[in-house]
Design an enzyme around this catalytic site. Structure first.
Site, PDB file in Angstrom:
ATOM      1  N   THR A 149       0.831  -1.213   0.000  1.00 23.92           N
ATOM      2  CA  THR A 149       0.000   0.000   0.000  1.00 23.92           C
ATOM      3  C   THR A 149       0.859   1.254   0.000  1.00 23.92           C
ATOM      4  OG1 THR A 149      -0.102  -0.052   2.421  1.00 23.92           O
ATOM      5  CG2 THR A 149      -1.913  -1.127   1.225  1.00 23.92           C
ATOM      6  N   HIS A 196       9.522   1.410  18.798  1.00 29.93           N
ATOM      7  CA  HIS A 196       8.752   0.264  18.333  1.00 29.93           C
ATOM      8  C   HIS A 196       8.642  -0.798  19.410  1.00 29.93           C
ATOM      9  CE1 HIS A 196      12.073  -2.631  17.217  1.00 29.93           C
ATOM     10  NE2 HIS A 196      12.769  -1.531  17.075  1.00 29.93           N
ATOM     11  N   ASP A 225      16.757  -4.544  21.593  1.00 30.26           N
ATOM     12  CA  ASP A 225      16.041  -4.027  20.417  1.00 30.26           C
ATOM     13  C   ASP A 225      14.663  -4.661  20.350  1.00 30.26           C
ATOM     14  OD1 ASP A 225      15.178  -3.110  17.966  1.00 30.26           O
ATOM     15  OD2 ASP A 225      16.735  -4.102  16.797  1.00 30.26           O
ATOM     16  N   GLU A 233       7.916  -2.652  13.214  1.00 33.09           N
ATOM     17  CA  GLU A 233       9.074  -1.872  12.762  1.00 33.09           C
ATOM     18  C   GLU A 233      10.092  -2.757  12.091  1.00 33.09           C
ATOM     19  OE1 GLU A 233      13.148   0.107  13.480  1.00 33.09           O
ATOM     20  OE2 GLU A 233      12.408  -1.880  13.973  1.00 33.09           O
ATOM     21  N   GLU A 234      10.284  -3.938  12.663  1.00 31.86           N
ATOM     22  CA  GLU A 234      11.361  -4.798  12.167  1.00 31.86           C
ATOM     23  C   GLU A 234      11.139  -5.228  10.718  1.00 31.86           C
ATOM     24  OE1 GLU A 234      14.075  -4.991  13.429  1.00 31.86           O
ATOM     25  OE2 GLU A 234      13.951  -4.842  15.601  1.00 31.86           O
ATOM     26  N   GLU A 244       2.702   3.669   8.308  1.00 27.96           N
ATOM     27  CA  GLU A 244       1.256   3.656   8.044  1.00 27.96           C
ATOM     28  C   GLU A 244       0.553   4.774   8.810  1.00 27.96           C
ATOM     29  OE1 GLU A 244       0.150   1.698   5.516  1.00 27.96           O
ATOM     30  OE2 GLU A 244       2.305   1.392   5.440  1.00 27.96           O
ATOM     31  N   GLU A 272       0.992   7.917   7.022  1.00 33.51           N
ATOM     32  CA  GLU A 272       0.179   7.957   5.806  1.00 33.51           C
ATOM     33  C   GLU A 272      -1.288   8.224   6.152  1.00 33.51           C
ATOM     34  OE1 GLU A 272       3.016   5.142   2.972  1.00 33.51           O
ATOM     35  OE2 GLU A 272       1.401   4.208   4.099  1.00 33.51           O
ATOM     36  N   ASP A 314      14.843   4.059  19.972  1.00 34.39           N
ATOM     37  CA  ASP A 314      14.615   2.681  19.556  1.00 34.39           C
ATOM     38  C   ASP A 314      15.506   1.799  20.435  1.00 34.39           C
ATOM     39  OD1 ASP A 314      14.656   0.228  18.249  1.00 34.39           O
ATOM     40  OD2 ASP A 314      14.795   1.049  16.243  1.00 34.39           O
ATOM     41  N   HIS A 327      19.500  -8.712  16.784  1.00 32.52           N
ATOM     42  CA  HIS A 327      18.595  -9.523  15.961  1.00 32.52           C
ATOM     43  C   HIS A 327      18.839 -11.028  16.077  1.00 32.52           C
ATOM     44  CE1 HIS A 327      17.045  -6.179  13.022  1.00 32.52           C
ATOM     45  NE2 HIS A 327      17.020  -5.790  14.288  1.00 32.52           N
TER      46      HIS A 327
END
Lengths: 691, 691
Positions: free
Chosen positions: B189, B298, B308, B346-347, B355, B358, B375, B499
Site C-alpha cells: 500500500t 517500536h 532491540d 518496525e522490524e 502507516e 500515511e 529505539d 537480531h
C-alpha cells in the site's frame, strides 16, 4: 500584452497606485520571472491562403481585424495567432473537424483520410491546443480554428448594423486569440519558479502544445472556406451558424471557385524567454499578520483588454484604493494581512500566478486563508456569478445579501464604495434596489438539503484563471467572482469580443456594463467578502457546506458506479464511511464553534479553530494522485474528462476502466477510491477535537 | 515478533500502563493496520545444505541458534530467515561475494561466471535485501549472508569462554535476522494507510525485495563453507575474520570434504497479511493542544529483543509513567500535547510508524512540533549518541548539560527520575558525576564556527528506525537518542547480539548496561528534551544552527563539484545566494526572538514565531525531487548513495553524471540544483518577517 511596453506601463500604474501615500498599501513591489512565451513575427505575418492547382492564391485570410474604431488600427494590435503553435508550412485539402475533440477526429477519419489535410475546427468542446494535439495522430498537417457565429453571436453575422459597433456581437473579422498550451505555469520550468538560473527542460520536451501549426481565423473567412467544402455533409450536431451545409471535405466542391485547391498555412510564430512581472501589494494584518488573504487579478491582455482583464483590474484598484485609504488614515487595519496581486502573463497560461505559488510554495501553504480571484469582472449585466469551495458559500451569501444592486447609474455612482459593510447601504428614495443575493437567486439556484433554495455557487474544477495554482497545486480555499449575462437570453460561449481587438473601453462601456453598475456589484460583493475573511475573529468558512457537496458527489458516484464496482468487487463502503465521518466531524466543529463565546475565548483557542478551517482544503491534496495532470493535487476539485459532477479521480478512472474493460484499469479505480477515501478521512481527522 | 501472541501481550501491557489511573496518560488506544509480512514455515524449516555429487548431504546449516540459556530454547524463537526472501530451491557452486554491493558482484563476475551460483556474502556495505537484488542480474541463483566475526566480534570467535554468555560477543551460531526489503512502510500500500479495504498493488509488483532466495546463517557455518572455497583468493579488503584465506570460488577445493559439491537452499518463507497494532497514548496540552510532540519507540522484536526494542520501550514506559503521574496528580500539564507511540512491525520495515504517517498525513504535518525516537536505547555504556536536524542541537545540548551521568549504580537508582529538570540534580556526596554533555563531548565532537568545540550531533539521512517517515515523508523536525559503546575500543558494526536469540535480559543486564545507568542517561536526556519541546513558551529550535549545516554542505559541494559544474555551465551561484539568504533570514529571526520579551508578548505573536520554527523543515519537502526513492521528500536529509556529507540530490545526480558523462545526466544535476536552491530559498522565506 504580457512583456510589451504597454505591460510595463501598467506595471508602473499599479505600483504608483499601490505606493500612493494617501490611498496606497503598506508596501508594493514587483517580482520578475523569465518565462517562455510565443509571438507572431510582425515582419512576417502568418498567412493562410487558398492556393489553386497552378499555385495562384485564390483567397487570403485577413491578417488583422477590420477597424470600426481607432483602437483596431493601433499598431500594437497583435496579429491573431495561436500562442505556442509551432512555426511551419502546411498545405493540404481542407476538412471540417467540428470542435477538434478526439471523438470528432475519430468520426471524421471514418469518412476521410486525414493524412496531409488541413482541418478547420470551431472553438469550444476541446481546449485550444488540444484541437491540434488531437489531430496530429491522424497525420493532419495543420489546423484552423474559428468562432462559429452560432456559438458566440446568437445567429447574428452581419456588420451592417448587427455586430459591434452596433451591439456586443462579434464582427465577422473578429478572431479569438489565446494560449494553445495544455498546462498552466511556465512551460520550461515545471514545478520550479522560472528564475533566471532555474533549470529549464528542453523546449522539445514540452508536452500538451500543438505539434503541428494551428491558426485562428475570423468567421468571415471560415464562411468562405466551409461553405465551399466538398464531401459528405457533416453530422447534424456538427452544423454551425452559417447559411450553408457544413460538409466534411476533403477539399472544395468542383463547382466552387476553389475547385481542386489546397489550403496553405505559413506560420512564423517564435518562442522567446521574456521577463514578466507580478506586481504585489500588501496591507499588514494587525493581529495575525502571518495569515494571508490573497486577492488577485491578471494584468496582461491579448489586445486592449477592456473587459479581460481590465474590468477586474478596475475592481481591484478600487478595492485597494478604498482599503488603502482607510489604512493610511489610520481608521482601519484588518486582523489578517491582505496581499493584492496583479499577475503577469496569465493569457499565456496563468504563468505569473503559477510561478508565484511555485516560488513561495511553503509560505503560502502554511499561511494563506483564502484566495479571491476577479479576472473578467463583468461578462454582462444580469447577475452575480461566483464559484469556489463549498466552505465559502456562506460568506459569499452573507456579503451578497448585504450589497444592494443598483438600477440607476447616476444614483449609484454618487454612493461611496464601502462594499455595504462599513456603512450599510440604504436605497435612495425613489430608487428600486434589490440585493445582489436576491437577484442571483433568481438567475441561478439549487435546492440545498440543509438550506433550501439558494443561489448556485459554482465549483472550481479547471484552470480558467489564476485561481488554478492556488486551488489545485496549493489546496487553498479559493473563490472567483464575476457578473454574468442572462444565459436564457444569449447562448454566447462568452462575451463576444473576448480576446479580439474589439474588447475596448467603447465596447465595455456601451454594451457590457453601461454605467458600470455590474462592476460595482462585483466590487462591493468581492470586497465585502475580502473584508470578512481578512477581518473576522472567526474565519467565515463553513465546513458543513463542504460536507453537503461531498454527500452530493457521493450520491452521484453511487448511482453511476456502485453496481459495476460491486461486480468488480471494489467496495464503496469505505468511501461512504469517510463521507459520513466528514459530516460528523464538520457537525462537531460547528457545535464547538456554536458553543464558544469566541470573543471571550483565549486567542489561541480561536486560532486553533481558525487553523482547522484554514487548512481544511490542504487535507485534500495528494501530489501523487494525478501523475498525468500537471500540478493537479486536490482530489475533490481536479479537472476531470469524464464530465460527471462527482469525484474526479474516481470518475476518470471509472470511465477508462469501463471503456477498456482491462483489470489493470479496474485496479486504478480501486486505487483512486482509496486515495479519495483516505483524503476525506484525513480531512475529517483535522476537524475533530485537535487531540 | 510482530503480530504474534507475544506482540499482543505487549500491546496489552502498553495499554494497561497508559490507561493506569495513577500513572497513565489522558487516553490510550490501539490502531490496527493490515500489513504484508513474511515468515518462515515452522513446519518446513528453511534448509541450507552442502550436497555431494551423488546427492548425499555433506553438511547442513544449523537451523536454530545454540542454546546457552533457557531463552534460546523457547519454542517461540523464530528460525533465522530473511523476511521477504522468496520461497524457492536453488542449487549451485558457492562463490564469495564480499558484501554483495553492485561493485562486489561486478568485480567477482570478472573472475567467475556467476550464472547458477550460490553467493555467500557478509553483512554490511549494502542493505540486506540489496545483496540479493544486486546478485540477480548476474544469474546468481541464491544468496547466503552471515555476520563476519571481524565485523562484529573484534576477532573473538570461540564460545569456549569468549563469546556470550561470557561476554557481549556473538556466539558462532548467532544469526542476524532482518527485513530484506528496500523501502519503508507496508509494501502493498505505497503512500496509503494499509486499512482492510485499501487498494493493494499485486505482490509481484513490489520492488526492492529479493528476486532470488536469500538466507542468513551463523559464522560457524559460514566458516565451514568459506574456508573450503576453491578459486582465486579474494582481494585483500574482502578478507574477513576467519583464520583462512577467503577464496572467490566457484565451488569447493578438490582437497576439501566438499569437493565437487554444490550448496543447496530450500527456502519455505511465505507472505501473509496480518493485523499489526500501534499503541498510542496522549497527554493533552494545556495551552496549545493542537501542537504535538510525538515520542515513539517500536514494540516488536525479532526474538526476545531485550535491547532491540525493549531498552527503548523501558525508557518510554518510564517517561510516560513519570509524566503521567504528574498529570494524574494535577501537578503538571504540558503546554503542548504529547503523543506516545508504541509502533508495530518496525522490524519488517518501519511499518507501523509509516502507516500512521500515511493515515494522518495532513494532521501531523500541520501540528507536529517534533518527533523524538528512542529505539535501541543502549548499545553500550560509553556515551550519549544523538542525531537530528541541526535545529535541535541546542535543546539537546541544554538537556545533556543538565543531566548528570552517574557512576555508581546504587546511588543513581535511588534518585527519582525527573530528567534533571523539575529538580536539578545534585551529585550525591562522595559520588563522581559529570554531565552527559561533558562525557559526550569527550567521545564525539566537532568544531563549530559559531560555537567552538561541541559534541557531534548526527544527521538523520537514512531509514534506520521509525523516525524515517517523520523526517523524509512529513518533513518533521526529529531526533534519535541512544547510548553508545566506545568505538575506539570496539569496531563492532552494532552490539553483537543484534537480531539474534541472544538479545535477552541476561545479555542486556550483564553486558550492555549493568545497573541500567545508560538507560537512565538516555531517559533523563530524552525526557528533558521532551519536556522542553512540549512545555517551553518559545520552541527550543534554533534555525541558525540549521544555517551552519547548510553552509558546511555548501562548502563541501563547492569543493567537490564547483569546477566540473563550471565546465558544464551549470551555475552554483544561485545555491550560494540561497544559503546566504537562509543564514540572513535565520539571523533575522534570532534577532526578533532576542529583542522580544516573549512572556509579555501577545500569545499570537509567540505562536507566530513558534510556527516559523515548527514548520521550517516542512519547507524542505519536495514530493517530486526523488521519484526513485520511496517517500523521500526532504531535499536536505534524503539518503544518498554518493557517500558525501552534502546535499543528497545534488551529490547523487553529480555522481551519475560524472560516471556516465551524458548530457541528459548533467541536466539532472542542474535540475537537482534548482530544486535544492528553491527549497532553501523557500525555507528562508518562512523565517523572515511574516509579511
Amino acid at each position: 500584452m504580457a512583456t510589451t511596453a504597454g505591460d510595463e506601463r501598467t506595471v508602473q500604474l499599479m505600483l504608483k497606485r499601490w505606493q500612493d501615500p494617501e490611498t496606497g498599501l503598506d508596501r508594493a513591489w514587483r517580482e520578475e520571472y523569465l518565462v517562455y512565451l510565443s509571438f507572431p513575427d510582425p515582419k512576417k505575418p502568418n498567412k493562410v491562403t487558398v492556393v489553386g492547382p497552378s499555385g495562384d492564391v485564390l483567397h487570403a485570410i485577413r491578417e488583422k481585424e477590420k477597424p470600426y474604431t481607432a483602437e483596431q488600427e493601433d499598431p500594437e494590435v497583435v496579429q491573431p495567432y495561436a500562442a505556442y503553435s509551432p512555426a511551419g508550412h502546411a498545405k493540404g485539402k481542407l476538412v471540417y473537424a467540428n470542435q477538434g475533440t478526439p471523438s470528432d477526429y475519430e468520426r471524421l477519419n471514418q469518412t476521410v483520410d486525414l493524412a496531409g489535410t488541413i482541418a478547420i475546427t470551431r472553438y469550444g468542446g476541446a481546449g485550444r491546443g488540444a484541437k491540434a494535439v488531437n489531430a496530429a495522430p491522424y497525420g493532419v498537417a495543420g489546423v484552423l480554428v474559428y468562432t462559429d457565429p452560432r456559438d458566440i453571436n446568437d445567429g447574428v453575422t452581419s456588420d451592417a448594423g448587427e455586430t459591434y459597433p452596433h451591439s456586443w456581437y462579434l464582427p465577422p473579422s473578429g478572431v479569438e486569440r489565446g494560449s494553445f498550451n495544455g498546462q498552466f505555469g511556465d512551460l520550461l520550468t515545471p514545478y520550479l519558479a522560472a528564475k533566471e538560473d532555474t533549470y529549464r527542460i528542453p523546449a522539445e520536451n514540452v508536452t500538451g502544445i500543438p505539434p503541428i501549426p494551428i491558426q485562428p481565423i475570423g468567421y468571415e473567412d471560415a464562411y468562405v472556406l466551409i461553405c465551399a467544402l466538398d464531401g459528405d455533409a457533416a453530422p447534424q450536431n456538427w452544423q454551425g451558424g452559417f447559411n450553408c451545409t457544413y460538409n466534411l471535405g476533403p477539399g472544395f466542391k468542383p463547382t466552387s471557385a476553389f475547385s481542386a485547391s489546397d489550403v496553405q498555412m505559413d506560420i512564423f510564430n517564435y518562442e522567446e524567454k521574456r521577463n514578466s512581472s507580478n506586481v504585489m501589494g500588501v496591507i499588514r494584518g494587525s493581529v495575525e499578520p502571518d495569515r494571508y488573504v490573497i486577492y488577485g487579478n491578471h494584468r496582461d491582455s491579448w489586445v486592449h483588454g477592456a473587459i479581460d482583464p481590465s474590468s477586474g483590474t478596475s475592481v481591484m484598484l478600487e478595492l485597494s484604493r478604498v482599503l488603502g485609504r482607510l489604512v493610511k488614515q489610520g481608521k482601519w487595519r484588518p486582523r489578517r494581512s491582505i496581499i493584492f496581486s496583479s499577475w503577469g502573463a496569465e493569457e499565456f497560461g496563468l504563468i505569473g500566478s503559477a510561478e508565484y505559488t511555485e516560488q513561495y510554495f511553503t509560505k503560502l501553504s502554511e499561511r494563506t486563508v483564502a484566495y479571491i480571484n476577479v479576472d473578467i469582472a463583468v461578462f454582462g449585466g444580469a447577475t452575480l456569478s461566483a464559484a469556489g469551495m463549498p466552505s465559502v458559500q456562506n460568506v459569499i451569501f452573507t456579503a451578497a445579501k448585504q450589497v444592494n444592486r443598483h438600477k440607476a447609474p447616476h444614483a449609484a455612482a454618487a454612493e461611496p464604495l464601502t462594499f455595504g459593510l462599513f456603512a450599510p447601504q440604504v436605497a435612495a428614495p425613489g430608487r428600486v434596489s434589490t440585493s445582489v443575493y436576491e437577484n442571483w437567486l433568481r438567475f441561478s439556484n439549487r435546492t440545498s438539503p440543509a438550506l433550501g433554495l439558494i443561489p448556485r455557487l459554482g465549483h472550481i474544477t479547471g484552470a480558467g484563471s489564476d485561481y488554478a495554482a492556488f486551488v489545485h497545486y496549493l489546496g487553498i480555499t479559493a473563490m472567483d467572482f464575476s457578473h454574468a449575462y442572462d444565459r436564457t437570453k444569449s447562448s454566447a460561449r462568452t462575451y463576444p469580443a473576448y480576446h479580439t481587438a474589439y474588447d475596448t473601453f467603447d465596447y465595455a462601456s456601451r454594451f457590457i456594463d453601461p454605467g458600470f453598475l455590474s462592476h460595482q456589484a462585483v466590487a462591493r460583493t468581492a470586497g465585502n467578502v475580502l473584508i470578512r475573511v481578512a477581518d473576522s475573529l472567526l474565519l467565515p468558512l463553513n465546513c458543513s457546506d463542504y460536507a453537503e457537496t461531498l454527500e452530493q458527489y457521493l450520491t452521484t458516484a453511487e448511482s453511476l458506479y456502485q453496481e459495476q464496482l460491486s461486480a468488480q468487487k471494489i467496495p464503496m463502503e469505505p468511501l461512504k464511511r469517510a463521507v459520513a465521518n466528514f459530516r460528523s466531524a464538520a457537525s462537531h466543529l460547528d457545535r464547538v464553534i456554536g458553543a464558544s463565546d469566541l470573543k471571550n475565548e483565549t486567542p489561541l483557542k480561536v486560532r486553533r479553530i481558525n487553523d482547522q478551517l484554514m487548512l481544511l482544503d490542504r487535507a485534500f491534496l495528494n501530489p501523487l494522485a494525478f501523475p498525468e495532470k500537471y500540478a493537479y493535487r486536490h482530489v475533490i476539485w481536479a479537472s476531470s474528462s469524464a464530465g460527471q459532477p462527482t469525484f474526479p479521480g474516481l470518475a476518470d478512472a471509472y470511465a477508462q476502466a469501463e471503456s477498456s474493460g482491462q483489470s489493470r484499469d479496474w485496479e486504478r479505480v480501486h486505487y483512486q477510491l482509496s486515495v479519495l477515501t483516505q483524503s476525506i478521512d484525513g480531512a475529517a481527522q483535522t476537524l475533530v477535537d485537535v487531540i
